[in-house]
Design a protein around this motif. Structure first.
Motif, PDB file in Angstrom:
ATOM      1  N   ALA A   1      30.376  32.032  42.865  1.00  0.00           N
ATOM      2  CA  ALA A   1      29.251  33.183  43.526  1.00  0.00           C
ATOM      3  C   ALA A   1      28.826  34.013  42.495  1.00  0.00           C
ATOM      4  N   LEU A   2      27.451  33.978  42.847  1.00  0.00           N
ATOM      5  CA  LEU A   2      26.463  35.001  42.203  1.00  0.00           C
ATOM      6  C   LEU A   2      26.369  36.367  42.647  1.00  0.00           C
ATOM      7  N   PRO A   3      26.222  37.338  41.972  1.00  0.00           N
ATOM      8  CA  PRO A   3      25.599  38.851  42.454  1.00  0.00           C
ATOM      9  C   PRO A   3      24.318  38.612  42.561  1.00  0.00           C
ATOM     10  N   LEU A   4      23.639  37.782  42.098  1.00  0.00           N
ATOM     11  CA  LEU A   4      22.085  37.726  42.251  1.00  0.00           C
ATOM     12  C   LEU A   4      21.738  36.735  43.517  1.00  0.00           C
ATOM     13  N   LEU A   5      21.123  37.383  44.485  1.00  0.00           N
ATOM     14  CA  LEU A   5      20.847  36.691  45.754  1.00  0.00           C
ATOM     15  C   LEU A   5      19.785  35.706  45.987  1.00  0.00           C
TER      16      LEU A   5
ATOM     17  N   ASP B   1      48.039  51.920  48.430  1.00  0.00           N
ATOM     18  CA  ASP B   1      46.901  52.491  48.946  1.00  0.00           C
ATOM     19  C   ASP B   1      45.528  52.777  48.067  1.00  0.00           C
ATOM     20  N   ILE B   2      45.763  52.755  46.830  1.00  0.00           N
ATOM     21  CA  ILE B   2      44.692  52.779  45.879  1.00  0.00           C
ATOM     22  C   ILE B   2      44.558  51.729  44.697  1.00  0.00           C
ATOM     23  N   LEU B   3      43.507  51.274  44.177  1.00  0.00           N
ATOM     24  CA  LEU B   3      43.255  50.307  43.134  1.00  0.00           C
ATOM     25  C   LEU B   3      42.837  51.099  41.999  1.00  0.00           C
ATOM     26  N   ASN B   4      43.763  50.929  40.664  1.00  0.00           N
ATOM     27  CA  ASN B   4      43.054  51.815  39.639  1.00  0.00           C
ATOM     28  C   ASN B   4      42.682  50.443  38.583  1.00  0.00           C
ATOM     29  N   ASP B   5      41.699  50.309  38.232  1.00  0.00           N
ATOM     30  CA  ASP B   5      40.977  49.183  37.478  1.00  0.00           C
ATOM     31  C   ASP B   5      40.749  49.739  36.111  1.00  0.00           C
ATOM     32  N   VAL B   6      41.575  49.745  35.183  1.00  0.00           N
ATOM     33  CA  VAL B   6      41.091  50.234  33.956  1.00  0.00           C
ATOM     34  C   VAL B   6      40.129  49.469  32.967  1.00  0.00           C
ATOM     35  N   SER B   7      39.666  48.204  33.738  1.00  0.00           N
ATOM     36  CA  SER B   7      38.466  47.507  33.060  1.00  0.00           C
ATOM     37  C   SER B   7      37.325  47.861  33.699  1.00  0.00           C
ATOM     38  N   GLY B   8      37.214  48.741  34.669  1.00  0.00           N
ATOM     39  CA  GLY B   8      35.911  48.895  35.245  1.00  0.00           C
ATOM     40  C   GLY B   8      35.258  48.020  35.887  1.00  0.00           C
ATOM     41  N   LEU B   9      35.985  47.344  36.929  1.00  0.00           N
ATOM     42  CA  LEU B   9      35.567  46.134  37.910  1.00  0.00           C
ATOM     43  C   LEU B   9      35.185  44.889  36.876  1.00  0.00           C
ATOM     44  N   GLU B  10      35.750  44.664  35.894  1.00  0.00           N
ATOM     45  CA  GLU B  10      35.632  43.635  35.006  1.00  0.00           C
ATOM     46  C   GLU B  10      35.570  42.437  35.676  1.00  0.00           C
ATOM     47  N   ASP B  11      36.578  42.408  36.694  1.00  0.00           N
ATOM     48  CA  ASP B  11      36.952  41.054  37.618  1.00  0.00           C
ATOM     49  C   ASP B  11      36.048  41.147  38.537  1.00  0.00           C
ATOM     50  N   PRO B  12      35.063  40.196  38.904  1.00  0.00           N
ATOM     51  CA  PRO B  12      33.849  40.452  39.691  1.00  0.00           C
ATOM     52  C   PRO B  12      34.262  40.394  41.264  1.00  0.00           C
ATOM     53  N   GLU B  13      35.558  40.227  41.541  1.00  0.00           N
ATOM     54  CA  GLU B  13      36.308  40.277  42.969  1.00  0.00           C
ATOM     55  C   GLU B  13      36.598  41.748  43.296  1.00  0.00           C
TER      56      GLU B  13
ATOM     57  N   ARG C   1      20.197  36.671  31.425  1.00  0.00           N
ATOM     58  CA  ARG C   1      21.368  37.559  31.627  1.00  0.00           C
ATOM     59  C   ARG C   1      22.468  36.947  32.070  1.00  0.00           C
ATOM     60  N   MET C   2      22.529  35.769  32.744  1.00  0.00           N
ATOM     61  CA  MET C   2      23.726  34.974  33.072  1.00  0.00           C
ATOM     62  C   MET C   2      24.288  34.338  31.848  1.00  0.00           C
ATOM     63  N   VAL C   3      23.245  33.810  30.935  1.00  0.00           N
ATOM     64  CA  VAL C   3      23.613  33.084  29.684  1.00  0.00           C
ATOM     65  C   VAL C   3      24.571  34.124  28.789  1.00  0.00           C
ATOM     66  N   GLU C   4      23.866  35.526  28.702  1.00  0.00           N
ATOM     67  CA  GLU C   4      24.750  36.406  28.011  1.00  0.00           C
ATOM     68  C   GLU C   4      25.961  36.926  28.709  1.00  0.00           C
ATOM     69  N   SER C   5      26.176  36.617  29.854  1.00  0.00           N
ATOM     70  CA  SER C   5      27.429  37.282  30.804  1.00  0.00           C
ATOM     71  C   SER C   5      28.496  36.008  30.614  1.00  0.00           C
TER      72      SER C   5
ATOM     73  N   ASP D   1      35.803  27.629  33.522  1.00  0.00           N
ATOM     74  CA  ASP D   1      36.207  29.057  34.039  1.00  0.00           C
ATOM     75  C   ASP D   1      35.210  30.019  33.612  1.00  0.00           C
ATOM     76  N   ASP D   2      34.934  29.919  32.346  1.00  0.00           N
ATOM     77  CA  ASP D   2      33.993  30.983  31.808  1.00  0.00           C
ATOM     78  C   ASP D   2      32.688  31.047  32.382  1.00  0.00           C
ATOM     79  N   ILE D   3      32.258  29.955  32.778  1.00  0.00           N
ATOM     80  CA  ILE D   3      31.039  29.773  33.445  1.00  0.00           C
ATOM     81  C   ILE D   3      30.931  30.427  34.749  1.00  0.00           C
ATOM     82  N   GLY D   4      32.137  30.154  35.394  1.00  0.00           N
ATOM     83  CA  GLY D   4      32.255  30.579  37.014  1.00  0.00           C
ATOM     84  C   GLY D   4      32.389  32.141  36.792  1.00  0.00           C
ATOM     85  N   ARG D   5      33.360  32.691  36.062  1.00  0.00           N
ATOM     86  CA  ARG D   5      33.546  34.069  35.965  1.00  0.00           C
ATOM     87  C   ARG D   5      32.242  34.801  35.404  1.00  0.00           C
ATOM     88  N   GLY D   6      31.725  34.260  34.343  1.00  0.00           N
ATOM     89  CA  GLY D   6      30.793  34.862  33.812  1.00  0.00           C
ATOM     90  C   GLY D   6      29.342  35.063  34.644  1.00  0.00           C
ATOM     91  N   LEU D   7      29.077  33.987  35.435  1.00  0.00           N
ATOM     92  CA  LEU D   7      28.100  33.989  36.293  1.00  0.00           C
ATOM     93  C   LEU D   7      28.178  35.055  37.558  1.00  0.00           C
TER      94      LEU D   7
END
Length: 814
Positions: free
Chosen positions: A250-254, A645-657, A55-59, A278-284
Motif C-alpha cells: 500500500a502507498l501513502p501517496l494516493l 492501552d498505549i503504544l510506545n514506538d521507539v522507531s518513530g513510526l518506522e513500521d508504516p502500519e 522519493r519512493m526509490v530513496e525509501s 519485502d524491501d520494496i513493499g515496506r519502502g514504498l
C-alpha cells in the motif's frame, strides 16, 4: 562563513537565467575536485511524478540497507530540503562550507560572463554533500528536460522517464516527440531506461534510449505490470509484477498515477540490485512526500496537491472521486507560465472557488485566475484573494464537516497552505542570562536585551518560521510595544521562510497581536497561530494522568536489555516486578520484548509476541495503564488485543502500519525521534541545533499520526535521548525540553540510567540512579508529561518535589 551569508549567496545566483547544457555544471564539479565519481546514481526524469518516484526509490533503497542521498526540487520552505542524506536535510554547516569554496569560483566565472546558475550551484552542493557523506546511492530528480539539464553532468547507473507531456516548450521543443527525445537522453549506458511513457512519446523514447524497460498495466504489454487495487483509508493498494518477482503493498501517496510511479521505482531499485520484494513493499509504504494528494484533515476533508499542469490536475480529479463529500471548495493559484485554462478544465467542478496568488514573482494574478475559472463555466461562487492563507481561511470557515477543500495549482500554493499544519511556533524560556543568550544568539538578539528582560521576570521567548514580509511586520509591532525581536539575516525569496526570535512579556505580546490581527488576513493567520502557542505555554498539557508528570515504570521481558536484561523473563517474575512498580507509584507500566541498546539483535515478531502478550494479559485488570514498547505493528496489534492501552514506538513510526494500528484502536502512541533502531554506536549524526532539528523531524511524524486519524493529545512525543545524539546533545535536549510542548502533544522523556550520565561521573548503569532522579526533577520542571524510568519510587519523589516547588499552595501543612 555564516549560514545566512551562504544562503544569501546561493539565492543571489537566481539573477542569472536558466540555461541548457551540462558543460557549466561539469566545469564546476571539476573545480570542486570531481566529487561523486564513485557514487551510484539513479536519475529520474519525466513530466509528472518524478519527485514522488525519486522519493519512493530513496525509501526502498534505505529499507534495503543502503545509505542514500536524495536531490529534488523545488523546495517547500527551505532550500536545504532539496538535499537529503538518509532522509535528513543537509546541515547549515555543510551549506556554509560549500559556499565558502564556491564563492571564489563564481567571482572568477562572473568576470568571464558565465557564472553558475542557482540550480547548477545547488546541484553541485548535492553532489558534494553526497560525496562527503559517503552515500552508497544518490537519487537525483531531473530539473527540466533531460539531455541539457544540470543533473545530466552525472552518469547514471539506472534512470527513468516517468512520462512525457507538453511542457517547457521554450526550452525543450514544441512537440511531444521533441520533448520525449530530450528526456530520453538520460538513458544509462549499461542498463535499460525505465519508463511508463505511452504512444508517440514511447516510440521516441525507445528510439533514443535503445533498451527500455516498460512499466504499465496488465494489458499494456509491459515488462513490469502494475495493478491499482484502489484506496483504503489514507493508503492506495498496489500490485507490482516483474520478471520473477512480485510485490503487493500500500502507498501513502494516493492516486492510480502513484501506483504507476511505484512500479517505476520498484523497477529502478531491482536494477540497482540487493533489493528484495519485502524491501520494496515496506519502502514504498514508507514513502511519504509532502504536498502530493496529502490529506491534512477529515472534517472537512482537506487535500493539498502540488499539481501544476493539466495531466497532474486530471490525476487529482480521479483520486478525489474516490472520496465522498457534499460540496467542493477549490483553493487555486498557479504560475503565469502554466496552461491554467487546461488545468482548470481538468479539475472537478467546484461549488466555490477561492482564486489566490502565492507569494512568488511568476504567480498569476488572482483576477486572471478568477476570469479563467469563470470562463470554464462550471464553478459556483468565485472569490479573489491576495494570499493563499486568506483564501484557505475563507474556505475553512465556509466548508461544512461533510465538504471537501482542495488546495492545488502549484507547489508554491501548497507550501504556503501547509504551514498551517507543519510549522509550530516554539516557546523557550529564560532561566538566566547565559541560557537565554544561547537560545537567542541564533538570531543575534543582544545579551543586553536578554538581561533586561530577565531582570523583569520575563520568560517568553518564541521562535517562529515565517515569510520575510511577515517577519518584518512582527518585528515592527513587537518593538513598538517594548518587546524585542530579531530576524534571520537570510535574504530568502519572498515565498521561503526565515527565522524570527521574539522576546517579551505576555502583555507585550497581546498588544502586538492586536495590531497584527488588524494587519490583513495573512498577518492575522500568523497572529492566531502565535496566540495559540502562547496560550498553550500558559496551560498544562491535557493527558489522562492529570496535570502532574506521570511516571512510567520500565518492565523489560528481554534477556539483553542494557540494565535489567534477563531479570524478568518469566511471566511470574514480570508480574511480580509490575506489582512492585505499581505499588511504588507508577501510573503506566511499559512492557518491552526487544532491546534497543546498541548492537541488540532484532527479535522475530512471533517471539516478541510470545514474550509480551502473556504479561500484558496478566496486567489487563491491574489499576495501571499498560504500554507496549515495540516498533512492530504486528506486535502492537497483538498487545492491544491482549489489553494494552498505549503504544510506545521507539522507531518513530518506522513500521508504516503502526500509525494505522494506533488510529484503528484509538489509543495513544509514543513517537520517538530516532535515527536508527537499534542504536548504531558508530553512527555520526550532524545537527545544526539538536533541539530545533529534532522538533522539525518530530513535527512531520506527528503529522503522519494525525493524518491517520489520531488527535494530537493522543500523540506523545519523545526527543529520544541516547538515540543518535552525543552526550552534549542529550543534555541540551533535557535542558530545553519545554520547547517540545510547542508541537501540541504530551512529552515523554526516557533517560533512565543512560550512558549520558557518564559525564557526571556515573560510569556504570548501576551507578546512575542519583543522576536519573535529578534529571527526572528537571524534566518535570521543564514540562514533561511522562518520565520513563526503571526506579519508580525514587523518581516519583523527584517529580512530586518538582510539582511542590512549582505550586507550593497545593500543600496545606498548617
Amino acid at each position: 562563513m555564516e549560514y545566512y551569508e551562504a544562503a544569501n549567496f546561493l539565492f543571489g545566483l537566481r539573477r542569472y537565467p536558466s540555461r541548457t547544457g551540462v558543460t557549466p555544471t561539469r566545469r564546476l564539479l571539476e573545480h570542486l575536485g570531481s566529487p561523486g565519481d564513485d557514487i551510484r546514481i539513479v536519475q529520474v526524469g519525466g513530466s509528472n511524478g518524478k519527485g514522488s518516484t525519486a522519493r519512493m526509490v530513496e525509501s526502498v533503497l534505505r529499507e534495503a540497507g543502503y545509505d542514500v542521498g536524495l536531490y529534488t526540487s523545488p523546495h517547500l520552505d527551505d532550500l536545504r530540503e532539496r538535499v537529503r542524506i538518509n532522509g535528513r536535510p543537509v546541515t547549515k554547516a555543510a551549506v556554509s562550507e560549500f559556499v565558502a569554496e564556491l564563492e571564489p569560483y563564481v567571482r572568477a566565472e562572473t568576470i568571464d560572463g558565465a557564472p553558475p546558475t542557482f540550480f547548477e550551484a545547488v546541484t553541485a552542493l548535492a553532489v558534494r554533500t553526497f560525496d562527503r557523506e559517503n552515500v552508497d546511492v544518490a537519487v537525483v530528480e531531473v530539473g527540466i528536460g533531460g539531455e541539457h539539464d544540470a543533473t545530466s553532468a552525472l552518469s547514471p547507473e539506472v534512470a527513468a522517464v516517468t512520462n512525457v507531456t507538453l511542457e517547457h516548450a521554450d526550452l525543450l521543443g514544441d512537440t511531444i516527440e521533441e520533448i520525449a527525445r530530450d528526456k530520453a537522453a538520460i538513458a544509462p549506458d549499461d542498463a535499460p531506461l525505465v519508463t511508463a511513457a505511452t504512444g508517440a512519446a514511447l516510440d521516441v523514447v525507445r528510439t533514443t534510449a535503445g533498451e527500455t524497460l516498460r512499466v504499465g498495466g496488465p494489458d499494456d504489454d509491459a515488462d513490469v505490470t502494475v495493478v491499482d487495487r484502489g484506496r483504503t483509508g489514507v493508503e492506495q493498494g498496489v500490485e507490482i509484477d516483474g520478471n520473477g518477482w512480485r510485490v503487493e503493498t500500500a502507498l501513502p501517496l494516493l492516486g492510480s498515477h502513484q501506483c504507476e510511479n511505484a512500479g517505476i521505482a520498484a523497477a529502478l531499485c531491482r536494477l540497482i540490485g540487493g533489493v528484495t520484494p519485502d524491501d520494496i513493499g515496506r519502502g514504498l509504504r514508507n514513502a511519504h512526500w509532502p504536498g502530493r494528494f496529502e490529506v491534512m484533515d477529515r472534517n472537512p476533508l482537506v487535500v493539498l496537491d502540488g499539481a501544476h499542469n493539466p495531466g497532474s490536475c486530471a490525476g487529482i480529479a480521479e483520486t478525489l472521486s474516490t472520496f465522498e463529500y457534499d460540496e467542493l471548495h477549490l483553493v487555486f493559484g498557479a504560475m503565469g507560465d502554466k496552461d491554467v485554462p487546461e488545468m482548470v478544465a481538468a479539475l472537478p467542478a467546484a461549488d466555490a472557488v477561492y482564486a489566490c496568488r502565492p507569494d512568488f514573482d511568476r504567480a498569476e494574478a488572482p483576477e486572471s485566475v478568477a476570469a479563467i475559472v469563470e470562463g470554464d463555466g462550471r464553478a459556483g461562487a468565485i472569490d479573489r484573494f491576495d494570499t493563499v492563507s486568506a483564501a484557505l481561511d475563507d474556505a475553512l470557515d465556509a466548508a461544512e464537516p461533510d465538504d471537501a477543500i482542495l488546495v492545488c495549482g502549484s507547489l508554491f500554493v501548497v507550501a504556503e497552505a501547509r504551514r498551517r499544519w507543519s510549522h509550530p511556533f516554539v516557546t523557550g524560556r529564560i532561566s538566566d542570562g547565559e541560557t537565554a543568550a544561547e537560545l537567542l544568539g541564533r538570531a543575534d538578539v543582544s545579551a543586553e536585551a536578554v538581561d533586561r528582560h530577565s531582570a523583569d521576570g520575563v520568560h517568553r521567548v518564541v521562535t517562529a518560521r515565517v515569510r520575510p514580509a511577515q517577519a518584518d511586520r512582527i518585528e515592527r509591532e513587537l518593538l513598538s510595544v517594548g518587546g524585542e525581536c530579531a530576524v534571520s539575516a537570510v535574504d530568502a525569496p519572498s515565498h521561503d521562510l526565515v527565522d524570527a526570535v521574539l522576546l517579551g512579556t505576555r502583555s507585550q505580546f497581546d498588544r502586538a497581536l492586536e495590531r497584527l490581527h488588524d494587519g490583513g488576513s495573512d498577518l492575522a493567520a500568523v497572529a492566531a497561530a502565535l496566540e495559540r502557542e502562547l496560550d498553550r505555554d500558559d496551560g498544562a498539557s491535557e493527558t489522562p494522568w492529570g496535570d502532574d508528570t506521570a511516571v512510567m515504570g520500565i518492565l523489560n521481558v528481554t534477556p539483553d536489555s542494557f540494565y535489567d536484561g534477563g531479570r524478568y523473563e518469566t511471566v511470574d517474575d514480570a508480574i511480580d516486578r509490575a506489582e512492585r512498580l505499581i505499588d511504588a507509584g507508577a501510573e503506566i507500566v511499559d512492557v518491552g520484548g526487544e532491546s534497543t541498546r546498541p548492537g541488540a539483535e532484532t527479535v522475530p515478531i512471533d517471539e516478541e509476541i510470545e514474550r509480551v502478550v502473556p504479561v500484558v494479559e496478566a496486567l489487563a485488570e491491574a489499576d495501571v495503564a499498560v504500554s507496549v514498547d515495540t516498533r512492530k505493528a504486528a506486535v502492537a496489534r497483538a498487545a492491544l488485543d491482549a489489553g494494552a492501552d498505549i503504544l510506545n514506538d521507539v522507531s518513530g513510526l518506522e513500521d508504516p502500519e503502526m500509525r494505522l494500528v494506533a488510529a484503528e484502536y484509538n489509543v495513544p502512541v509514543v513517537v520517538m525521534h530516532s535515527i536508527q533502531t537499534p542504536v548504531d554506536p558508530e553512527a555520526n549524526v550532524a545537527y545544526d541545533d539538536v533541539v530545533t532539528d529534532t522538533i522539525d523531524a518530530l513535527a512531520e511524524r506527528v503529522l503522519l499520526a494525525e493524518k491517520a486519524g489520531l488527535d494530537r493529545s493522543q500523540i506523545i512525543v519523545d526527543p529520544g535521548l541516547g538515540f543518535g545524539k552525543s552526550t552534549t546533545e542529550n543534555f541540551e535536549l533535557l535542558g530545553r525540553l519545554d520547547e517540545f510542548r510547542s508541537l501540541g502533544c504530551p512529552v515523554l522523556v526516557g533517560h533512565s540510567r543512560k550512558s549520558m550520565f557518564r559525564a557526571v561521573d556515573r560510569g556504570t548503569a548501576e551507578e546512575r540512579l542519583a543522576a536519573t532522579v535529578a534529571a527526572s526533577a528537571l524534566a518535570a520542571e521543564r514540562g514533561a508529561d511522562i518520565i520513563r524510568v526503571h526506579d519508580v519510587a525514587e523518581n516519583v519523589a523527584a517529580v512530586k518535589t518538582a510539582a511542590a516547588a512549582a505550586d507550593p499552595d497545593r500543600f496545606d501543612d498548617r
